[in-house]
Design a protein around this motif. Structure first.
Motif, short mmCIF file in Angstrom:
data_model
loop_
_atom_site.label_atom_id
_atom_site.label_comp_id
_atom_site.label_asym_id
_atom_site.label_seq_id
_atom_site.Cartn_x
_atom_site.Cartn_y
_atom_site.Cartn_z
N LEU A 1 0.83 -1.29 0.04
CA LEU A 1 0.09 0.10 0.05
C LEU A 1 0.93 1.20 -0.16
O LEU A 1 2.12 1.16 0.44
N SER A 2 0.20 2.31 -0.50
CA SER A 2 0.91 3.61 -0.63
C SER A 2 0.37 4.48 0.67
O SER A 2 -0.66 4.82 0.70
N LEU A 3 1.17 4.31 1.88
CA LEU A 3 0.66 5.08 3.09
C LEU A 3 1.43 6.30 3.52
O LEU A 3 2.41 6.35 3.03
N PRO A 4 0.86 7.13 4.00
CA PRO A 4 1.38 8.56 4.41
C PRO A 4 2.42 8.55 5.43
O PRO A 4 2.37 7.54 6.26
N GLY A 5 3.30 9.12 5.29
CA GLY A 5 4.42 9.35 6.12
C GLY A 5 5.27 10.33 6.09
O GLY A 5 5.08 11.22 5.09
N GLY A 6 6.14 10.47 7.05
CA GLY A 6 7.06 11.86 7.03
C GLY A 6 6.45 13.13 7.73
O GLY A 6 5.01 12.89 8.05
N LYS A 7 7.27 13.96 7.55
CA LYS A 7 6.66 15.16 8.33
C LYS A 7 5.50 16.00 7.48
O LYS A 7 4.73 16.60 8.03
N LYS A 8 5.34 15.49 6.42
CA LYS A 8 4.39 16.35 5.33
C LYS A 8 3.06 15.93 5.82
O LYS A 8 2.35 16.84 5.76
N HIS A 9 2.93 14.80 6.15
CA HIS A 9 1.45 14.45 6.59
C HIS A 9 1.45 14.04 7.89
O HIS A 9 0.26 13.65 8.60
N ALA A 10 2.46 14.33 8.62
CA ALA A 10 2.43 14.13 10.23
C ALA A 10 1.36 14.85 10.80
O ALA A 10 1.11 16.40 10.44
N ALA A 11 0.54 14.48 11.79
CA ALA A 11 -0.39 15.46 12.39
C ALA A 11 0.21 16.08 13.58
O ALA A 11 1.20 15.68 14.35
N SER A 12 -0.33 17.24 14.02
CA SER A 12 0.18 18.38 14.81
C SER A 12 -0.39 18.00 16.06
O SER A 12 -1.41 16.93 16.38
N ALA A 13 0.31 18.29 17.16
CA ALA A 13 0.01 18.13 18.49
C ALA A 13 -1.32 18.37 18.85
O ALA A 13 -2.35 17.65 19.60
#
Length: 376
Positions: free
Chosen positions: A176-188
């Motif tokens: 699967l092509s899953l989100p990762g890295g800082k680009k898609h990271a959720a904020s606190a």
């Protein structure tokens, strides 16, 4: 309760527990038949001999494995049983694992296990041990000529057997092509709001509150057609275009989370407070609106008299009316008592003097003779 579809025993070490297997689920899909729309005749499926084109009776059908093209090994029901007699008659427990460690996508179909005669004590022992330890039993069982991986789990006083997929039947998640890295990271802050939403939506598991609403809606359409006598008519395709798919757009996650929290039951208080604020704003305008009521006849006459005196008997013009309207809108400020009493007497004197001058002018005009008319 459904009938037993399999009988055998649970193999638990050296202990054998006689059990029968019963289905624990059922399908509520609507039974729809294929029809020929030209004459509404049902369409049937036939088993046809591909060489002769003729239909074949079930009595003449056997199962075969093609080891080469057009070359088969024929297998009978006894061949399936003799392949592994023990496997076809037992739920063979091979290990115990933590019940929560099995990913849910491995599970397929649930079955109830019911103890047969002389199996009650062993059944109760296995059930209580699994309940106390929080373990699931991993087992192998052959059902309908196919071996299954299975998990035994305690449910209330019963044991449930869930058939499972083998590891090679589950596609790898790495594909699967899953989100990762800082680009898609959720904020606190987003995680905090999302957690609040999860807590707001958390409730006790109550499966009975969910049901197939689409099936119910489809049955309503069917019953409406029966009631209207449209038992053989096809519904024409709708002229309305299909809903276009939405294009990609930037999502304001925080706004969506806040709106979601407000829509839940715990968010009802802020909504009520906002409604009360709106009501207060509406009622705040009420005195200003009621102050502009239509004047009475007496009020109109008084105003007309004053206007006549001020303008020498002429009707007030547009500019005067506009000035009066704007003056009426301006809020009047209260004067101090000392200032009012000091300025009230000169104003009264001026008004009285104007009245006296007007009376004299009227009397003088009345005493003068009327001018003679010119002869025609």
């Amino acid at each position: 309760m459904s009938r037993a579809i399999w009988k055998g025993a649970i193999s638990f070490g050296l202990v054998n527990i006689p059990v029968s297997l019963k289905t624990a689920s059922r399908s509520n899909t609507l039974d729809l038949d294929m029809l020929d729309k030209r004459d509404m005749a049902p369409i049937g499926y036939q088993r046809i001999n591909k060489h002769t084109g003729k239909t074949i009776d079930n009595a003449h059908i056997v199962k075969g494995y093609a080891y080469e093209k057009d070359e088969y090994v024929v297998l009978s029901d006894e061949d399936f049983r003799q392949a592994n007699v023990e496997a076809t008659q037992t739920v063979d427990i091979v290990s115990f694992v933590d019940a929560g460690s099995i990913p849910p996508y491995y599970f397929e179909t649930p079955y109830y296990l019911e103890p047969d005669k002389r199996g009650e004590r062993g059944y109760a022992l296995l059930h209580e041990t699994m309940r106390k330890t929080g373990r699931a039993a991993v087992a192998l069982v052959v059902l309908r000529n196919r071996q299954h991986l299975a998990a035994l789990l305690p449910l209330g006083k019963a044991l449930v057997l869930n058939t499972m997929r083998f590891a090679d039947e589950v596609l790898p998640v790495e594909d699967l092509s899953l989100p990762g890295g800082k680009k898609h990271a959720a904020s606190a802050r987003e995680v905090e709001m999302a957690t609040k939403l999860v807590e707001d939506m958390t409730e006790e598991w109550a499966p009975e509150q969910f049901h197939d609403t689409y099936r119910e809606d489809l049955l309503k359409v069917i019953h409406a057609k029966i009631k209207a006598g449209k038992t053989h008519l096809l519904t024409p395709a709708s002229d309305e275009p299909a809903t276009p798919s939405r294009g990609a757009k930037v999502i304001d996650m925080m706004t969506l989370l806040k709106q979601s929290i407000g829509k839940r039951g715990k968010g009802a208080e802020p909504r009520r407070a906002a409604a009360d604020d709106e009501a207060e704003e509406d009622t705040g305008d009420m005195p200003r609106k009621s102050a502009r009521r239509a004047p009475t006849k007496a009020g109109k006459a008084g105003k007309a008299g004053k206007a006549g005196k001020a303008t020498g008997g002429k009707a007030p013009g547009k500019k005067d009316a506009t000035k009066k309207a704007s003056a009426a809108k301006k809020p009047t400020t209260k004067k101090s008592p000392a200032k009012t009493s000091a300025t009230k007497k000169p104003a009264a004197r001026k008004a009285a003097a104007k009245k006296a001058v007007a009376k004299k002018a009227v009397a003088k005009k009345a005493s003068q003779p009327a001018p003679a008319r010119k002869a025609a």
